[in-house]
Design a protein around this motif. Structure first.
Motif, short mmCIF file in Angstrom:
data_model
loop_
_atom_site.label_atom_id
_atom_site.label_comp_id
_atom_site.label_asym_id
_atom_site.label_seq_id
_atom_site.Cartn_x
_atom_site.Cartn_y
_atom_site.Cartn_z
N LEU A 233 0.87 -1.13 -0.13
CA LEU A 233 0.17 -0.03 0.16
C LEU A 233 0.76 1.37 -0.06
O LEU A 233 2.08 1.38 0.63
CB LEU A 233 -0.91 -0.07 1.12
CG LEU A 233 -1.97 -1.32 1.35
CD1 LEU A 233 -2.63 -0.95 2.68
CD2 LEU A 233 -2.81 -1.20 0.06
N GLN A 234 0.61 2.37 -0.52
CA GLN A 234 1.04 3.57 -0.60
C GLN A 234 0.74 4.28 0.74
O GLN A 234 -0.30 4.04 1.54
CB GLN A 234 0.44 4.32 -1.84
CG GLN A 234 0.81 3.87 -3.21
CD GLN A 234 2.32 3.69 -3.44
OE1 GLN A 234 3.21 4.78 -3.25
NE2 GLN A 234 2.84 2.62 -3.74
N ALA A 235 1.35 5.39 0.93
CA ALA A 235 1.38 6.10 2.37
C ALA A 235 -0.11 6.49 2.58
O ALA A 235 -0.78 6.43 3.63
CB ALA A 235 2.18 7.07 2.37
N GLU A 236 -0.76 7.08 1.67
CA GLU A 236 -1.93 7.84 1.67
C GLU A 236 -3.04 6.34 1.84
O GLU A 236 -4.13 6.45 2.57
CB GLU A 236 -2.51 8.46 0.45
CG GLU A 236 -2.45 7.85 -0.88
CD GLU A 236 -1.22 7.95 -1.54
OE1 GLU A 236 -1.25 7.50 -2.74
OE2 GLU A 236 -0.37 8.01 -0.82
N GLU A 237 -2.99 5.21 1.21
CA GLU A 237 -3.82 4.10 1.32
C GLU A 237 -3.57 3.37 2.85
O GLU A 237 -4.60 3.06 3.44
CB GLU A 237 -3.53 3.21 0.56
CG GLU A 237 -3.54 3.38 -1.01
CD GLU A 237 -3.26 2.45 -2.11
OE1 GLU A 237 -3.74 2.08 -2.99
OE2 GLU A 237 -1.96 1.91 -1.90
N ILE A 238 -2.24 3.63 3.24
CA ILE A 238 -2.25 3.01 4.88
C ILE A 238 -3.16 4.19 5.74
O ILE A 238 -3.79 3.62 6.76
CB ILE A 238 -0.99 3.07 5.24
CG1 ILE A 238 -0.10 1.98 4.10
CG2 ILE A 238 -0.44 2.67 6.82
CD1 ILE A 238 1.57 1.99 4.40
N VAL A 241 -6.68 3.36 5.78
CA VAL A 241 -6.95 2.12 6.65
C VAL A 241 -6.95 2.56 8.44
O VAL A 241 -7.84 2.11 8.76
CB VAL A 241 -5.96 1.15 6.34
CG1 VAL A 241 -6.30 -0.01 7.48
CG2 VAL A 241 -6.08 0.65 5.05
N ALA A 242 -6.00 3.29 8.32
CA ALA A 242 -5.83 3.85 9.88
C ALA A 242 -7.14 4.87 10.17
O ALA A 242 -7.39 4.76 11.29
CB ALA A 242 -4.45 4.46 9.89
N GLU A 243 -7.61 5.48 9.14
CA GLU A 243 -8.83 6.14 9.48
C GLU A 243 -9.83 5.47 9.54
O GLU A 243 -10.65 5.52 10.67
CB GLU A 243 -8.92 7.27 8.16
CG GLU A 243 -10.20 8.04 8.24
CD GLU A 243 -10.64 8.47 7.10
OE1 GLU A 243 -12.09 8.78 6.62
OE2 GLU A 243 -9.70 8.88 6.22
N LEU A 244 -10.32 4.51 8.66
CA LEU A 244 -11.62 3.76 8.78
C LEU A 244 -11.74 2.72 9.72
O LEU A 244 -12.67 2.32 10.07
CB LEU A 244 -11.73 3.27 7.20
CG LEU A 244 -11.95 4.12 6.10
CD1 LEU A 244 -11.86 3.62 4.81
CD2 LEU A 244 -13.11 5.13 6.30
N VAL A 245 -10.70 2.05 10.00
CA VAL A 245 -10.83 0.74 10.82
C VAL A 245 -11.44 1.17 12.28
O VAL A 245 -12.38 0.87 12.58
CB VAL A 245 -9.47 0.31 11.05
CG1 VAL A 245 -9.23 -0.77 12.34
CG2 VAL A 245 -9.07 -0.77 9.87
#
Length: 355
Positions: A233-238, A241-245
């Motif tokens: 994953l790219q940084a913005e994709e990580i 994930v950290a936002e939505l989880v």
């Protein structure tokens, strides 16, 4: 140390002389037969772990923080035998609603010079009904073991209908799991990794959480839910994930699955085979994901670190990067059960020095 740990290096030479998938099947079958025999069981039974290894993960009490990653036992057919090797928790699957054969063989390749594997198994499994029969037949949970059940989608289910498969699996595994993992990161099911995108992940987690509330009311229990993500994953994709989880009340993240990168294995035999690469080349990729997740998640959301642990030092590095627990897979193939004991002891020592 059980005999299996001492004998595995010799057995490995014979196993590595045959097809990788066939060797995998024979090893698990032999392990199960040995465990089923009371006289022979001590040959594989791990010694009692040293004091100070117990920990808590997502509210679950573990005898130690070293788990088995999903993928090794896709159908949940070897839970009790694998549990005898000293793991603090076991994760089995990935299971899909309907049986499927997976991708054509050969689909599992060793890269011994890099102590790695490439697989393109494709969620080969016997389906949810058979999986649940195996889980319920095992004694692991009844005897206090912690069991994670890993769920996915069928290959022929359109990606637009993927949520339906995850909900079907969640309904089935919910009463029998200590935690449930949503595998959205295998590279071997077409378009599966697109579920890690912000909008797709938002929709999936919203549906999963809504169904979870209904299941919690029905069953009177609320096992943790975790999401397994890719190391690519790219940084913005990580960050997404950290936002939505946590926004959807998901309890943890498994970081990470296999990688599509071949940078570390260029020029080796089988390096160009399609599929996910596992083993030491994934370790640093996983650490980068764990560090970024932990920075953005704070301390509340659990992280299980997996990918490339072949020495106890790498298990320690996963914890120091921000993981709460670790899982093993490829290192177990190359090192055998001794790796479990080494990691358990090392994490106990680390815990003692940081207490």
């Amino acid at each position: 140390m059980p005999l299996l740990s001492r004998a595995y290096p010799l057995a490995r030479a014979a196993l590595f002389s045959m097809d990788a998938e066939r060797a995998h099947e024979l090893t698990l079958a032999a392990l199960k037969k040995t465990h089923a025999c009371r006289v022979a069981r001590p040959l594989i039974q791990a010694s009692r772990p040293p004091s100070g290894t117990a920990c808590t993960l997502m509210g679950l009490s573990l005898p130690n923080a070293v788990g088995l990653a999903a993928g090794l036992d896709k159908n949940g057919a070897y839970i009790d035998a694998l549990g005898a090797l000293g793991f603090g928790f076991i994760e089995v699957g990935t299971v899909t609603p309907r049986p499927q054969p997976g991708n054509p063989k050969p689909r599992l390749f060793r890269l011994p010079a890099a102590r790695s594997l490439i697989n393109r198994m494709g969620f080969n499994n016997h389906g949810l009904d058979a999986f649940l029969d195996n889980v319920q037949a095992s004694r692991w949970r009844r005897e206090g073991g912690v069991l994670g059940l890993n769920i996915g989608k069928n290959a022929d289910t359109p990606i637009e209908r993927a949520i339906d498969d995850y909900l079907l699996c969640l309904d089935g595994v919910y009463p029998h799991a200590d935690y449930v993992t949503l595998n959205i990161s295998s590279p071997n099911t077409s378009q599966l990794r697109s579920l890690q995108g912000h909008d797709a992940l938002d929709a999936l987690l919203a549906a999963i959480q809504a169904r979870r509330q209904l299941l919690a009311d029905r069953h009177g229990r609320k096992p943790p839910l975790v999401v397994k993500i890719a190391p690519d994953l790219q940084a913005e994709e990580i960050d997404a994930v950290a936002e939505l989880v946590p926004a959807h009340g998901i309890d943890g993240i498994i970081a990470t699955n296999t990688t599509l990168s071949r940078t570390a294995v260029q020029g080796l035999a089988h390096a160009s085979e399609p599929g996910g690469l596992s083993g030491p080349p994934v370790h640093e990729l996983s650490l980068d994901v764990i560090r970024r997740l932990r920075t953005r998640l704070g301390s509340e959301t659990a992280i299980i670190g997996v990918g490339g642990i072949e020495q106890a030092t790498q298990a320690i590095e996963k914890i120091q990067a921000g993981a709460n627990a670790v899982q093993l897979y490829t290192g177990l193939i190359y090192r055998g059960p001794v790796l479990v004991a080494e990691c358990v002891q090392a994490l106990a020592a680390l815990s003692a020095t940081t207490a």
